[in-house]
Scaffold this motif. Structure first.
Motif, PDB file in Angstrom:
ATOM      1  N   ASN A 145       0.847  -1.284  -0.024  1.00  0.00           N
ATOM      2  CA  ASN A 145       0.053  -0.003  -0.135  1.00  0.00           C
ATOM      3  C   ASN A 145       0.791   1.163   0.056  1.00  0.00           C
ATOM      4  OD1 ASN A 145      -2.315  -1.264  -0.206  1.00  0.00           O
ATOM      5  ND2 ASN A 145      -3.030  -1.044   2.009  1.00  0.00           N
ATOM      6  N   ALA A 146       2.010   1.311   0.895  1.00  0.00           N
ATOM      7  CA  ALA A 146       2.687   2.320   0.837  1.00  0.00           C
ATOM      8  C   ALA A 146       3.399   2.529  -0.432  1.00  0.00           C
ATOM      9  CB  ALA A 146       3.815   2.083   1.771  1.00  0.00           C
ATOM     10  N   ALA A 150       2.652   5.732  -3.391  1.00  0.00           N
ATOM     11  CA  ALA A 150       3.701   6.398  -3.827  1.00  0.00           C
ATOM     12  C   ALA A 150       3.920   6.589  -5.212  1.00  0.00           C
ATOM     13  CB  ALA A 150       5.022   5.924  -3.349  1.00  0.00           C
ATOM     14  N   ILE A 151       3.741   5.457  -5.882  1.00  0.00           N
ATOM     15  CA  ILE A 151       3.662   5.373  -7.407  1.00  0.00           C
ATOM     16  C   ILE A 151       2.522   6.345  -7.981  1.00  0.00           C
ATOM     17  CG2 ILE A 151       3.210   3.904  -9.378  1.00  0.00           C
ATOM     18  CD1 ILE A 151       4.267   1.681  -7.869  1.00  0.00           C
ATOM     19  N   LYS A 155       3.167   9.719  -9.986  1.00  0.00           N
ATOM     20  CA  LYS A 155       2.627   9.808 -11.384  1.00  0.00           C
ATOM     21  C   LYS A 155       1.892  11.370 -11.577  1.00  0.00           C
ATOM     22  CE  LYS A 155       0.487   6.560 -13.236  1.00  0.00           C
ATOM     23  NZ  LYS A 155      -0.608   5.375 -13.397  1.00  0.00           N
ATOM     24  N   ARG A 156       1.202  11.642 -10.435  1.00  0.00           N
ATOM     25  CA  ARG A 156       0.277  12.889 -10.273  1.00  0.00           C
ATOM     26  C   ARG A 156       1.508  13.941 -10.359  1.00  0.00           C
ATOM     27  NH1 ARG A 156      -0.703  16.850  -7.098  1.00  0.00           N
ATOM     28  NH2 ARG A 156       0.594  16.072  -5.543  1.00  0.00           N
ATOM     29  N   ARG A 157       2.651  13.884  -9.733  1.00  0.00           N
ATOM     30  CA  ARG A 157       3.562  15.031  -9.635  1.00  0.00           C
ATOM     31  C   ARG A 157       4.488  15.187 -11.261  1.00  0.00           C
ATOM     32  NH1 ARG A 157       7.226  14.985  -4.009  1.00  0.00           N
ATOM     33  NH2 ARG A 157       5.338  15.117  -2.626  1.00  0.00           N
ATOM     34  N   TYR A 158       4.524  14.109 -11.885  1.00  0.00           N
ATOM     35  CA  TYR A 158       5.432  14.193 -13.068  1.00  0.00           C
ATOM     36  C   TYR A 158       4.923  13.810 -14.450  1.00  0.00           C
ATOM     37  CZ  TYR A 158       9.115  14.184  -9.309  1.00  0.00           C
ATOM     38  OH  TYR A 158       9.820  14.889  -8.472  1.00  0.00           O
ATOM     39  N   ILE A 169       6.880   3.238 -16.094  1.00  0.00           N
ATOM     40  CA  ILE A 169       7.474   1.948 -16.062  1.00  0.00           C
ATOM     41  C   ILE A 169       8.102   1.746 -14.796  1.00  0.00           C
ATOM     42  CG2 ILE A 169       9.368   0.855 -16.997  1.00  0.00           C
ATOM     43  CD1 ILE A 169       9.073   2.791 -19.601  1.00  0.00           C
ATOM     44  N   LEU A 170       7.703   0.531 -14.053  1.00  0.00           N
ATOM     45  CA  LEU A 170       8.506   0.090 -12.713  1.00  0.00           C
ATOM     46  C   LEU A 170       9.675  -0.445 -12.751  1.00  0.00           C
ATOM     47  CD1 LEU A 170       7.790   0.756  -9.558  1.00  0.00           C
ATOM     48  CD2 LEU A 170       6.312  -1.520  -9.730  1.00  0.00           C
TER      49      LEU A 170
END
Length: 488
Positions: A145-146, A150-151, A155-158, A169-170
């Motif tokens: 969940n953490a 964070a992912i 995504k929202r930030r960048y 891509i992870l």
């Protein structure tokens, strides 16, 4: 407790205690590891920790910056990123494993060659590692969940499309790869592609071990001892390679009271820095040149995390490392390693993941009834892995990949980027013949990972070259040092 469970627990305890004794003995006998790494002076280590972890100024020499994420739970996660200010078309998120930190990927955050599309590179510290806060529990639910939150926030930030879409891509190594596998199998719409490096997928691991055990038992019933030995070979090899896990799963009270536990941990870390991070395939004895010594100091500083001095620094927004990071920095050796081995103890690999309410939008339907991956996956594996036998973790992996036409429809449904059914949704297995567990730090592995990322972020399907062509441009010779299996 059933008889079989009691028997397994007893055998696990015996194996774990035996391994602890052997590792303790090696910590006294293996003078080469101690003598070689002792050339890293305290002054050099302190400088490396300052260069890697200080928040007071950006690390201009590597064009990286320190950033923090504050999750809804109050957990603060630290990450490194390349300098970007405007939204990007692609986002690459790196997840490290044990005993590393985000700095494992620092050389990949600023590519040596520009890619064909605007890409943000980020390396996240897992909870309890590097500059990230520790968790109360390292269960599958707590860690996954953490990481998933964070992912979504990254995504929202960048990304131009924010958390709802974009080409994300992870990339995960070791435990980071295991987490990436679970994201691939149990979420939809969160990531566009997963790249794993020298790690295991728990359902495949369990399936292969079970099949080999059954074949061995069948051969023994027929008194075919040679066949039984052959069938048990991979399983016994993996048992030997995984012996440290049995040690990590000994009762915590026993580990905490073991008089030599600090020495054992310190020795194992030094062995990793010498034979993993700084492996030299040209010679069994690494050079003592100053640049090699510096890399050794960086390896130590990367795994230890911020020192007490770095915990007193602040970034441009006034943020600093959390109290649990300071507590880890105050341990000897730094890092609170008995806390970190809880990754191995609390079911992260295979236990049920209960999604937090805000993350249920990413939960795959009927995920508990299917262990197949729900996005394209690229597997990179160094066959000389000291911890994983490829016959256990690679054989049969193709059975968990989903066909490209299904992936194409899924990606379009969740708006996770433009899709080429014949190329961009293909999955791959790249076997690196001469690389080990930290393959990404060896020349062939570095070039392979750079080639995969360059291919993955190279724009729309029409602009993408064949992966083998991109790897060739990176100096990777397929068929000689690397084999490539394309699974459509």
């Amino acid at each position: 407790m059933s008889l079989s469970s009691a028997l397994y627990s007893g055998i696990s305890f015996i194996l774990g205690f035996t391994t602890l004794g052997v590792f303790t003995a090696f910590s006294f006998i293996d003078t080469r590891t101690w003598q070689t790494t002792s050339i890293v002076s305290l002054q050099r280590l302190r400088k490396a920790q300052h260069d890697l972890w200080t928040l007071s100024q950006s690390t201009s020499s590597t064009s990286l910056e320190h950033k923090f994420l504050c999750l809804d739970s109050g957990l603060q996660l630290h990450y490194l990123s390349s300098f970007r200010r405007e939204p990007q078309k692609s986002l690459v998120i790196f997840l490290h494993g044990f005993p590393d930190s985000a700095n494992l990927f620092r050389h990949f955050l600023v590519p040596s060659e520009p890619h064909g599309t605007a890409t943000q590179f980020v390396a996240l510290d897992l909870p309890g590692f590097g500059g990230s806060d520790s968790l109360a529990t390292y269960s599958a639910t707590g860690v996954l969940n953490a990481v998933t939150e964070a992912i979504s926030e990254l995504k929202r930030r960048y990304l131009e499309d924010g958390a709802s879409g974009g080409r994300c891509i992870l990339v995960g190594h070791d435990w980071g790869g295991l987490i990436a596998y679970r994201v691939a199998a149990e979420t939809v719409g969160l990531v566009w592609r997963v790249v794993t490096i020298n790690t295991a997928y728990a359902p495949l691991f369990k399936s292969n071990a079970g099949k080999m055990t059954e074949e061995c038992q069948r051969a023994l019933r027929k008194l075919s001892f040679r066949t039984a030995w052959r069938e048990s070979g991979p399983w016994l090899s993996q048992l030997l390679k995984s012996s440290y896990i049995f040690m990590f799963n000994l009762p915590m009270g026993l580990l905490a009271k073991w008089p030599f536990i600090r020495r054992v941990i310190d020795h194992e870390l030094r062995w990793i820095w010498l034979n993993g991070h700084n492996a030299n395939p040209e010679s069994p004895v690494p050079s003592k040149a100053s640049n090699w010594v510096q890399e050794l100091a960086i390896s130590q500083a990367s795994c230890y995390g911020p020192s007490v001095d770095e915990c007193a620094t602040h970034d441009a927004e006034g943020l600093s490392y959390g109290p649990s990071v300071l507590a880890r920095a105050s341990c000897k050796p730094p890092g609170d390693w008995l806390q970190r081995i809880r990754l191995y103890r609390e079911g992260l690999a295979s236990r049920q993941w209960v999604f937090a309410e805000k993350l249920k939008q990413f939960e795959a339907p009927s995920r508990r009834n299917s262990q197949r991956f729900r996005c394209a996956v690229t597997v990179i594996f160094g066959l000389q892995d000291i911890a994983l036998d490829p016959r256990i973790v690679l054989d049969g992996i193709s059975g968990y990949f989903t066909s490209s036409d299904v992936l194409g429809k899924t990606h379009e449904m969740y708006r996770t980027g433009e899709v080429s059914i014949s190329r961009s949704t293909s999955s791959h297995v790249l076997s690196l013949m001469h690389c080990g567990h930290w393959s990404l730090l060896e020349d062939t592995g570095t070039n392979t990972l750079e080639g995969v990322l360059a291919w993955a972020v190279s724009g729309t399907a029409e602009q993408q070259k064949d992966l083998s062509v991109v790897l060739g441009e990176k100096g990777v010779v397929l068929g000689r040092d690397v084999t490539l299996d394309v699974l459509r």
